[in-house]
Design a protein around this motif. Structure first.
Motif, short mmCIF file in Angstrom:
data_model
loop_
_atom_site.label_atom_id
_atom_site.label_comp_id
_atom_site.label_asym_id
_atom_site.label_seq_id
_atom_site.Cartn_x
_atom_site.Cartn_y
_atom_site.Cartn_z
N PHE A 184 0.83 -1.21 0.06
CA PHE A 184 -0.10 0.01 0.07
C PHE A 184 0.89 1.41 0.11
CE2 PHE A 184 -2.15 3.40 1.77
CZ PHE A 184 -3.63 3.56 1.10
N VAL A 185 1.95 1.29 0.76
CA VAL A 185 2.82 2.57 1.09
C VAL A 185 3.45 2.65 -0.20
CG1 VAL A 185 4.93 3.41 2.21
CG2 VAL A 185 2.88 2.37 3.42
N TYR A 186 3.94 1.59 -0.97
CA TYR A 186 4.66 1.56 -2.33
C TYR A 186 3.78 2.27 -3.26
CZ TYR A 186 7.11 -0.45 -6.37
OH TYR A 186 7.77 -0.67 -7.45
N LYS A 187 2.51 1.72 -3.49
CA LYS A 187 1.49 2.24 -4.32
C LYS A 187 1.20 3.86 -3.95
CE LYS A 187 -2.54 1.12 -6.82
NZ LYS A 187 -3.66 0.15 -6.76
N HIS A 188 0.87 4.33 -2.82
CA HIS A 188 0.30 5.53 -2.15
C HIS A 188 1.40 6.05 -1.45
CE1 HIS A 188 -3.03 2.77 -2.96
NE2 HIS A 188 -3.64 3.88 -3.40
N GLY A 189 2.47 6.72 -2.05
CA GLY A 189 3.66 6.92 -1.30
C GLY A 189 3.38 8.32 -0.37
N ASP A 190 2.17 8.81 -0.54
CA ASP A 190 1.82 10.16 0.30
C ASP A 190 1.06 9.60 1.58
OD1 ASP A 190 -0.39 9.16 -1.17
OD2 ASP A 190 -1.21 11.14 -1.04
N GLN A 191 0.66 8.21 1.69
CA GLN A 191 -0.16 7.84 2.79
C GLN A 191 0.69 6.58 3.52
OE1 GLN A 191 -4.03 6.63 1.68
NE2 GLN A 191 -3.65 7.70 -0.16
N VAL A 192 0.47 6.51 4.77
CA VAL A 192 1.15 5.47 5.61
C VAL A 192 0.04 4.81 6.46
CG1 VAL A 192 3.34 7.03 5.99
CG2 VAL A 192 1.44 7.06 7.57
N CYS A 193 0.63 3.71 6.96
CA CYS A 193 -0.37 2.69 7.55
C CYS A 193 -0.34 2.68 9.14
CB CYS A 193 -0.32 1.27 7.04
SG CYS A 193 -0.46 1.19 5.20
N PRO A 194 -1.08 3.15 10.00
CA PRO A 194 -1.03 2.83 11.48
C PRO A 194 -0.91 1.41 11.92
CG PRO A 194 -3.56 3.16 10.76
CD PRO A 194 -2.54 3.40 9.36
N ALA A 195 -0.64 1.54 13.26
CA ALA A 195 -0.71 0.34 13.78
C ALA A 195 -1.96 -0.71 13.50
CB ALA A 195 -0.49 0.52 15.37
N ASN A 196 -1.60 -1.82 13.39
CA ASN A 196 -2.78 -2.88 13.14
C ASN A 196 -3.43 -2.66 11.79
OD1 ASN A 196 -2.19 -4.41 15.51
ND2 ASN A 196 -3.16 -2.50 16.62
N TRP A 197 -3.05 -1.80 10.92
CA TRP A 197 -3.84 -1.37 9.76
C TRP A 197 -4.05 -2.95 8.79
CZ3 TRP A 197 -2.36 -2.33 4.61
CH2 TRP A 197 -3.42 -1.88 3.75
N GLU A 198 -5.22 -3.04 8.57
CA GLU A 198 -5.49 -3.99 7.31
C GLU A 198 -6.15 -3.52 6.05
OE1 GLU A 198 -5.52 -7.38 8.06
OE2 GLU A 198 -4.92 -7.41 9.95
N PRO A 199 -5.78 -4.03 5.05
CA PRO A 199 -6.49 -3.47 4.00
C PRO A 199 -7.92 -3.26 3.96
CG PRO A 199 -5.07 -5.65 3.31
CD PRO A 199 -5.13 -5.42 4.70
N GLY A 200 -8.09 -1.78 3.31
CA GLY A 200 -9.44 -1.22 3.31
C GLY A 200 -9.63 -0.49 4.46
N GLU A 201 -8.75 -0.53 5.50
CA GLU A 201 -8.98 0.52 6.45
C GLU A 201 -8.32 1.64 6.37
OE1 GLU A 201 -9.09 -3.01 9.83
OE2 GLU A 201 -7.25 -1.55 10.04
N GLU A 202 -8.48 2.80 7.23
CA GLU A 202 -8.15 4.15 6.96
C GLU A 202 -6.68 4.15 7.26
OE1 GLU A 202 -9.00 8.40 9.27
OE2 GLU A 202 -10.60 6.78 9.05
N THR A 203 -6.00 5.19 6.22
CA THR A 203 -4.32 5.26 6.35
C THR A 203 -4.50 6.68 6.99
OG1 THR A 203 -4.52 5.97 3.99
CG2 THR A 203 -4.19 3.51 4.60
#
Length: 188
Positions: free
Chosen positions: A158-177
């Motif tokens: 996800f981060v590779y594809k959306h370089g302006d966004q990051v994934c918080p702790a316990n993030w799962e696909p489809g959840e808020e970044t």
């Protein structure tokens, strides 16, 4: 220990056992794809088959996200074959089992226990440009979790594809970044 984040993988050439056949893994085989290098201390041991079975049970999920798994030990491809044929747990493995008998790959990834001639439990997520984007290293007695590795791989993708966004702790696909920026400082 040297930081390996963004280190480019080069000069991989090693025998493998996969799909009841012998072959060879080369750096070119990794280009343009997501890969996981999953180091373990040795065939015919105790924690290792539980980890490989866990990966095997989740292998289709990794394939669905376009990621190949390479299990790596300092055992030979012949030992991998025998272990695959004799262990119910390891017999489930469909991903390549890499033989690092000359220790080159284990040294390159910084997981070689030289006195033992074995690798630590090291897990490395590698992006399509052959850069290490995440890794963890455990002592031999601590087993890993394939579902958590899958989650980390999905976050890395996800981060590779959306370089302006990051994934918080316990993030799962489809959840808020999160989108880092001045407006976010102190708001979490």
């Amino acid at each position: 220990m040297e930081n390996l984040i963004n280190k480019k993988i080069e000069n991989i050439k090693a025998p493998i056992y996969v799909n009841k056949a012998f072959g060879e893994l080369k750096t070119e085989d990794l280009e343009g794809k997501w890969s996981i290098f999953f180091f373990y201390p040795g065939d015919f041991t105790f924690v290792c088959p539980t980890e490989l079975e866990d990966l095997a049970n989740n292998y289709n999920k990794f394939k669905e996200i376009g990621c190949e798994i390479y299990s790596v030990s300092t055992d030979s491809e012949f030992t991998h074959k025998e272990w695959h044929e004799s262990s119910d747990a390891v017999g489930k493995v469909e991903f390549p089992m890499v033989a690092d008998r000359n220790f080159k790959i284990s040294k390159e990834f910084g997981v070689l226990m030289e006195d033992e001639g074995q690798a630590l439990r090291g897990t490395f997520i590698i992006n399509p440009e052959l850069e290490i984007v995440a890794y963890e290293i455990h002592s031999p007695g601590i087993g890993r979790n394939a579902k958590e590795l899958l989650r980390k791989t999905e976050a890395a993708q996800f981060v590779y594809k959306h370089g302006d966004q990051v994934c918080p702790a316990n993030w799962e696909p489809g959840e808020e970044t999160l989108t880092p920026g001045i407006d976010l400082v102190g708001q979490i």
